[in-house]
Write an enzyme that holds these catalytic residues in place. Structure first.
Site, PDB file in Angstrom:
ATOM      1  N   HIS A 191       0.832  -1.202   0.000  1.00  0.00           N
ATOM      2  CA  HIS A 191       0.000   0.000   0.000  1.00  0.00           C
ATOM      3  C   HIS A 191       0.866   1.252   0.000  1.00  0.00           C
ATOM      4  CE1 HIS A 191      -3.370  -2.657   1.096  1.00  0.00           C
ATOM      5  NE2 HIS A 191      -4.003  -1.799   0.351  1.00  0.00           N
ATOM      6  N   ARG A 298     -17.088   3.979  -5.632  1.00  0.00           N
ATOM      7  CA  ARG A 298     -17.125   3.068  -4.478  1.00  0.00           C
ATOM      8  C   ARG A 298     -17.958   3.724  -3.382  1.00  0.00           C
ATOM      9  NH1 ARG A 298     -11.312   2.357  -5.983  1.00  0.00           N
ATOM     10  NH2 ARG A 298     -10.866   0.136  -6.200  1.00  0.00           N
ATOM     11  N   ARG A 334     -21.306   1.711  -7.626  1.00  0.00           N
ATOM     12  CA  ARG A 334     -21.185   0.332  -7.143  1.00  0.00           C
ATOM     13  C   ARG A 334     -21.914   0.199  -5.819  1.00  0.00           C
ATOM     14  NH1 ARG A 334     -15.426  -2.429  -5.887  1.00  0.00           N
ATOM     15  NH2 ARG A 334     -15.546  -1.199  -3.979  1.00  0.00           N
ATOM     16  N   GLU A 434     -14.916 -10.310 -10.544  1.00  0.00           N
ATOM     17  CA  GLU A 434     -13.716 -10.318  -9.697  1.00  0.00           C
ATOM     18  C   GLU A 434     -13.572 -11.629  -8.924  1.00  0.00           C
ATOM     19  OE1 GLU A 434     -13.956  -6.930  -7.066  1.00  0.00           O
ATOM     20  OE2 GLU A 434     -16.073  -7.224  -6.683  1.00  0.00           O
ATOM     21  N   ASN A 457      -8.139  -6.215  -9.166  1.00  0.00           N
ATOM     22  CA  ASN A 457      -7.500  -6.298  -7.844  1.00  0.00           C
ATOM     23  C   ASN A 457      -7.917  -7.580  -7.140  1.00  0.00           C
ATOM     24  OD1 ASN A 457      -6.790  -3.711  -8.499  1.00  0.00           O
ATOM     25  ND2 ASN A 457      -8.201  -2.720  -7.095  1.00  0.00           N
ATOM     26  N   ASP A 458      -9.221  -7.839  -7.154  1.00  0.00           N
ATOM     27  CA  ASP A 458      -9.702  -9.050  -6.495  1.00  0.00           C
ATOM     28  C   ASP A 458      -9.565 -10.274  -7.394  1.00  0.00           C
ATOM     29  OD1 ASP A 458     -10.483  -8.554  -3.818  1.00  0.00           O
ATOM     30  OD2 ASP A 458     -12.071  -7.264  -4.574  1.00  0.00           O
ATOM     31  N   ARG A 468      -4.120  -9.841  -1.597  1.00  0.00           N
ATOM     32  CA  ARG A 468      -3.680  -8.566  -2.163  1.00  0.00           C
ATOM     33  C   ARG A 468      -3.010  -7.656  -1.147  1.00  0.00           C
ATOM     34  NH1 ARG A 468      -9.491  -5.774  -3.711  1.00  0.00           N
ATOM     35  NH2 ARG A 468      -8.495  -3.743  -3.482  1.00  0.00           N
ATOM     36  N   CYS A 505     -11.603  -2.126 -14.093  1.00  0.00           N
ATOM     37  CA  CYS A 505     -11.593  -0.997 -13.152  1.00  0.00           C
ATOM     38  C   CYS A 505     -10.617  -1.206 -11.989  1.00  0.00           C
ATOM     39  CB  CYS A 505     -12.998  -0.712 -12.621  1.00  0.00           C
ATOM     40  SG  CYS A 505     -13.667  -2.062 -11.640  1.00  0.00           S
TER      41      CYS A 505
HETATM   42  C1  PEP Z   1     -11.134  -4.656  -7.780  1.00  0.00           C
HETATM   43  O1  PEP Z   1     -11.270  -5.629  -7.048  1.00  0.00           O
HETATM   44  O2  PEP Z   1     -10.386  -4.643  -8.788  1.00  0.00           O
HETATM   45  C2  PEP Z   1     -11.863  -3.409  -7.487  1.00  0.00           C
HETATM   46  C3  PEP Z   1     -11.846  -2.390  -8.321  1.00  0.00           C
HETATM   47  O3  PEP Z   1     -12.553  -3.347  -6.323  1.00  0.00           O
HETATM   48  P1  PEP Z   1     -11.898  -3.016  -4.896  1.00  0.00           P
HETATM   49  O4  PEP Z   1     -10.457  -2.654  -5.150  1.00  0.00           O
HETATM   50  O5  PEP Z   1     -12.709  -1.925  -4.325  1.00  0.00           O
HETATM   51  O6  PEP Z   1     -12.057  -4.321  -4.189  1.00  0.00           O
HETATM   52 MG    MG Z   2     -12.901  -5.677  -5.626  1.00  0.00          MG
END
Ligand code: PEP
Ligand code: MG
Length: 585
Positions: A191, A298, A334, A434, A457-458, A468, A505
């Site tokens: 992070h 978000r 979302r 995801e 990301n997920d 992550r 995204c």
């Molecule tokens: C993702 O998982 O890529 C995403 C955009 O959602 P978040 O990072 O909020 O889990």
């Molecule tokens: Mg996510």
């Protein structure tokens, strides 16, 4: 004497400055005993430092908006909780009052005790919280030192060299004028690294020798792209520094010229860049940079850091303002993505779960708390009367979830119309892809969807079984695994076959290093934080889409990360050299 150290470049940019070393605990290891008469003054000094640390956290929270607030919120919460922890505070008081220890030494003893407790835990997540204790203690110690007139770690024009730097510290260091950071530990995907990139603060991590080899006050040259750290640079290094600095300044000026430019590839295909936004500032920036709309809003931030749930009116106003702010361009809202990893103060999400990432999160939580979900959906539907709005559902893993969400939306829309609310005639409803199950079963889900957005990301963490948030396996958490690249291609292709607009995204969409790869896989819609929009626009404008697509097959044939990296290096030249993967065995 000149010395070159190697680390990993984690945040681009170069810097030249004097080294400011921060060696953990070195000053505090000595036992420090005070006279009985000094006790109350020492307790007061300690509490003054604790207050200063709390004040710094509050000030930091107020200065942060949008994605930074999102990134840092969790850390700030944890750090604030640690600072108010009765066990820590009582322990410190007892050590000074009864043990007659000086404040710094008492702090060291309490730190050792808490770190031992966390290290003894089986759960790797809690073990990793040890780092938070270190950062909080470091903050209080710095406040104590400031009180005695010692200089803070890192002042204007200096380069901070430390074992590690917490994300919550970064913005402060930048505000103080620290020009770059070198850490002996850390990873490029932590992070801290993500945040350094958003703040444009050059950062080199994993420079293992840094603390041993760099002297306090030494001249340092740091390159946050290559990971090079030069101690006492010579004339040749300084020449290189000047050239590189001019190059970077040119690049920055070039990017600014793209503020009003079209996002088209060299061969004329329009690519849509949407913005990920959470605050008015993000929305304004998205507008100023010509984003195609908001691709990911978000909503968790309305629920976090408070003890009471936002009611329908409050949510409605936030969503309506977002829609109005986009003046006709679509805003993708979302629905709530809370879970035990992002637990809210009002107790909607479970406080703890054995495996929060695999637990009651996203749409699972929403469907398990129907009144709460209905309130949010009513607020979103009411905002639809003010402009173009799309609804995005997170953490979908099966068709049944989308069927349930659509039925609920239809019922609430009827209810709102009966109540006399002016809402849109139709709503586009999409899913975040995801969870690998949703990615693999997308064809069966397609008739329940109007669009999809790939949450890389997920999707990455679930596909690669790599948490992550865990620095220990950060090297595994990468989009350059052949399985992940193929999965992305599959989702984009199946989405296309069913006429579903497909966006990405996750962070990957905002990282210009991956733009060509995503274009080659067939992506045309990106959703990214506005701070990275111009870099991605530039990468799109430099790409030849047809050439990239022709070479997608060789990318999909890659067997390992190294082959994908070679493809990426080659893709910058787009086919002038021989294809790197096609012929390899
Ligand atoms: C993702 O998982 O890529 C995403 C955009 O959602 P978040 O990072 O909020 O889990
Ligand atoms: Mg996510």
């Amino acid at each position: 004497m000149r010395q070159a150290l190697a680390g990993q470049g984690a945040s681009r940019g170069i810097a030249l400055g004097r080294a400011r070393l921060r060696i953990a605990h070195a000053a505090d290891t000595r036992e420090q005993v005070i006279e009985h008469a000094q006790v109350e003054a020492e307790v007061a000094r300690l509490h003054c430092a604790l207050d200063a640390a709390r004040g710094e956290l509050n000030a930091l929270r107020e200065r942060l908006h949008g994605a930074l607030a999102h990134e840092l919120g969790e850390f700030l919460d944890i750090h604030a909780l640690i600072l108010d922890d009765p066990e820590l505070l009582n322990g410190l008081d007892v050590l000074v009052r009864t043990g007659h220890y000086g404040a710094e030494y008492a702090l060291k003893l309490q730190r050792d005790k808490l770190v031992a407790v966390f290290e003894g835990m089986d759960d790797p997540y809690f073990r990793s919280r040890r780092e938070d204790i270190e950062h909080v203690v470091g903050r209080v110690r710095a406040a104590l030192h400031r009180g005695t007139g010692e200089a803070p770690a890192g002042i204007a024009g200096e380069i901070l060299v430390a074992e590690s730097v917490g994300p919550a510290e970064l913005a402060q260091l930048q505000a103080r004028g620290v020009t770059a950071i070198v850490t002996a530990g850390g990873s490029t995907l932590s992070h801290t690294a993500i945040l350094a990139r958003s703040l444009h603060m050059p950062l080199v991590v994993s420079a293992h020798e840094a603390l041993a080899q760099i002297d306090e006050g030494a001249a340092l040259m740091v390159d946050g792209s290559s990971g090079e750290v030069i101690c006492e640079p010579d004339a040749g290094d300084l020449r290189r520094f000047r050239v590189r600095r001019q190059e970077l300044a040119r690049e920055r000026r070039g990017l600014q010229k793209l503020r009003r430019a079209e996002t088209r590839t060299r061969d004329g295909v329009e690519i849509r860049l949407y913005a990920n936004a959470e605050s008015r500032q993000d929305v304004a920036q998205a507008h100023a940079l010509g984003a195609a709309g908001i691709g990911l809003y978000r909503t968790e931030f309305l629920f976090l850091q408070r003890n009471q749930l936002p009611d329908e009116e409050e949510q409605f106003r936030a969503y309506r303002d977002l829609v109005l702010g986009m003046t006709g361009r679509p805003a993708t809202i979302r629905t709530l993505d809370l879970g035990a990893d992002k637990a809210d103060g009002a107790g909607v999400a479970l406080a703890s779960e054995p495996n929060p990432a695999l637990g009651l999160r996203g749409v699972r939580l929403s469907l398990a708390r129907l009144p709460l979900f209905a309130t949010q959906l009513r607020a979103i539907l009411r905002a639809s009367g003010y402009g173009s709005l799309r609804i995005l559902v997170p953490m979908v893993s099966c068709r049944e979830e989308m069927v349930a969400v659509r039925a609920l939306i239809a019922e609430l829309a009827r209810e709102l119309r009966t109540e006399g609310h002016e809402i849109a005639d139709q709503f586009e409803i999409g899913a975040m892809i995801e969870v690998p199950a949703a990615a693999l079963a997308l064809a069966g889900l397609a008739d329940q969807l109007d669009f999809i957005s790939i949450g890389t990301n997920d999707l990455m963490q679930y596909t690669l079984a790599a948490d992550r948030g865990n620095d220990a396996i950060a090297g595994l958490y990468s989009p350059l695994h052949p399985a992940f690249v193929r999965l992305l291609r599959e989702v984009i292709a199946v989405g296309g076959k069913h006429d579903l607009p497909v966006a990405v995204c996750g962070e990957m969409a905002g990282d210009a290093r991956y733009t060509r790869l995503l274009l080659a896989l067939g992506l045309t819609d990106f959703s990214l934080h506005p701070s990275t929009l111009l870099e991605v626009r530039q990468a799109v404008r430099e790409s030849d889409l047809q050439a990239l697509r022709r070479r997608a097959r060789s990318l999909l044939r890659a067997k390992d990360r190294a082959q994908i990296e070679r493809w990426m290096a080659w893709s910058k030249g787009e086919g002038k050299d021989r294809e790197p993967v096609a012929g390899s065995r």
